[in-house]
Design a protein around this motif. Sequence first.
Motif, PDB file in Angstrom:
ATOM      1  N   ALA A  62       0.807  -1.166   0.150  1.00 23.08           N
ATOM      2  CA  ALA A  62      -0.048   0.194  -0.062  1.00 23.08           C
ATOM      3  C   ALA A  62       0.683   1.151  -0.028  1.00 23.08           C
ATOM      4  N   PRO A  63       0.496   2.422  -0.465  1.00 23.84           N
ATOM      5  CA  PRO A  63       1.293   3.633  -0.388  1.00 23.84           C
ATOM      6  C   PRO A  63       1.313   3.964   0.755  1.00 23.84           C
ATOM      7  N   ALA A  64       2.293   4.729   1.135  1.00 20.99           N
ATOM      8  CA  ALA A  64       2.689   5.445   2.480  1.00 20.99           C
ATOM      9  C   ALA A  64       1.408   6.432   2.877  1.00 20.99           C
ATOM     10  N   GLU A  65       0.737   7.220   2.010  1.00 23.05           N
ATOM     11  CA  GLU A  65      -0.275   8.194   2.354  1.00 23.05           C
ATOM     12  C   GLU A  65      -1.538   7.506   1.813  1.00 23.05           C
ATOM     13  N   ILE A  66      -2.532   7.066   2.335  1.00 21.31           N
ATOM     14  CA  ILE A  66      -3.774   6.638   1.955  1.00 21.31           C
ATOM     15  C   ILE A  66      -5.025   7.758   2.658  1.00 21.31           C
ATOM     16  N   GLU A  67      -5.866   7.967   1.783  1.00 22.34           N
ATOM     17  CA  GLU A  67      -7.012   8.688   2.076  1.00 22.34           C
ATOM     18  C   GLU A  67      -7.759   7.805   3.273  1.00 22.34           C
ATOM     19  N   GLU A  68      -8.248   8.510   4.331  1.00 23.36           N
ATOM     20  CA  GLU A  68      -9.169   7.904   5.470  1.00 23.36           C
ATOM     21  C   GLU A  68     -10.259   8.582   5.481  1.00 23.36           C
ATOM     22  N   ARG A  69     -11.433   7.700   5.745  1.00 27.89           N
ATOM     23  CA  ARG A  69     -12.756   8.226   6.195  1.00 27.89           C
ATOM     24  C   ARG A  69     -13.323   7.400   7.317  1.00 27.89           C
ATOM     25  N   SER A  70     -14.417   7.886   7.898  1.00 27.02           N
ATOM     26  CA  SER A  70     -15.040   7.189   8.711  1.00 27.02           C
ATOM     27  C   SER A  70     -16.633   6.564   8.139  1.00 27.02           C
ATOM     28  N   ILE A  71     -16.725   5.237   8.582  1.00 23.84           N
ATOM     29  CA  ILE A  71     -17.990   4.603   8.236  1.00 23.84           C
ATOM     30  C   ILE A  71     -18.902   4.232   9.162  1.00 23.84           C
ATOM     31  N   SER A  72     -20.105   4.101   9.035  1.00 25.04           N
ATOM     32  CA  SER A  72     -20.955   3.280  10.038  1.00 25.04           C
ATOM     33  C   SER A  72     -20.589   1.948  10.143  1.00 25.04           C
ATOM     34  N   THR A  73     -20.872   1.547  11.267  1.00 29.92           N
ATOM     35  CA  THR A  73     -20.713  -0.012  11.610  1.00 29.92           C
ATOM     36  C   THR A  73     -21.773  -0.696  11.100  1.00 29.92           C
ATOM     37  N   GLY A  74     -21.654  -2.089  11.022  1.00 30.91           N
ATOM     38  CA  GLY A  74     -22.767  -2.635  10.234  1.00 30.91           C
ATOM     39  C   GLY A  74     -22.426  -3.711   9.223  1.00 30.91           C
ATOM     40  N   MET A  75     -23.160  -4.596   8.629  1.00 27.05           N
ATOM     41  CA  MET A  75     -22.702  -5.363   7.508  1.00 27.05           C
ATOM     42  C   MET A  75     -23.098  -4.441   6.218  1.00 27.05           C
ATOM     43  N   TRP A  76     -21.691  -4.665   5.518  1.00 28.03           N
ATOM     44  CA  TRP A  76     -21.924  -3.915   4.229  1.00 28.03           C
ATOM     45  C   TRP A  76     -21.744  -4.800   3.052  1.00 28.03           C
ATOM     46  N   LYS A  77     -22.543  -4.535   2.033  1.00 32.99           N
ATOM     47  CA  LYS A  77     -22.258  -5.431   0.675  1.00 32.99           C
ATOM     48  C   LYS A  77     -21.164  -4.630   0.390  1.00 32.99           C
ATOM     49  N   LEU A  78     -20.039  -5.327  -0.385  1.00 33.92           N
ATOM     50  CA  LEU A  78     -18.692  -4.759  -0.825  1.00 33.92           C
ATOM     51  C   LEU A  78     -19.063  -3.734  -1.924  1.00 33.92           C
ATOM     52  N   SER A  79     -20.258  -4.231  -2.900  1.00 33.59           N
ATOM     53  CA  SER A  79     -20.284  -3.410  -3.877  1.00 33.59           C
ATOM     54  C   SER A  79     -21.022  -2.141  -3.536  1.00 33.59           C
TER      55      SER A  79
END
Length: 152
Positions: A62-79
Amino acid sequence: EVCTDLRPDEIAALRGAAQSGERNPRDLKAELAQRIIADFHSADDARMALAEFNRIFQRKEAPAEIEERSISTGMWKLSRLLVDAALAPSMAEARRLIEQGGVRVDGEKITRADYEANLTAGRIVLLQVGKRRFLRLHANAPEGDLEGDLEG
């Protein structure tokens, strides 16, 4: 030819070395890229760019710098996750990317379009689409969609 300070005869010699098999074209391209970056930025920036390129494309890290975000918990379909994270423009494209092996979750290639990720509180997931697009998700946001600017 336009971005380097190499003379035309030097460029011709490099081209000839690549065509004859004397030098690896990939090595020549890396050398030229370093020269160009050093001219426009610095020699240190050029070395760091080469190290980052090698990390991602040679060592498959992986690159040294990767964008980060928050997401809600739970089951997520990958698509759905790919679409909501703006890593795919549509559910159909997300499924195609997954089925063709272009998606990794925490470094593992996922090829099942029905794959679901259980994002429990505190879990951090690294998504990769293709060779160059990475996103680190932190499962800790309140219920709802991804937080942050999804348009960019």
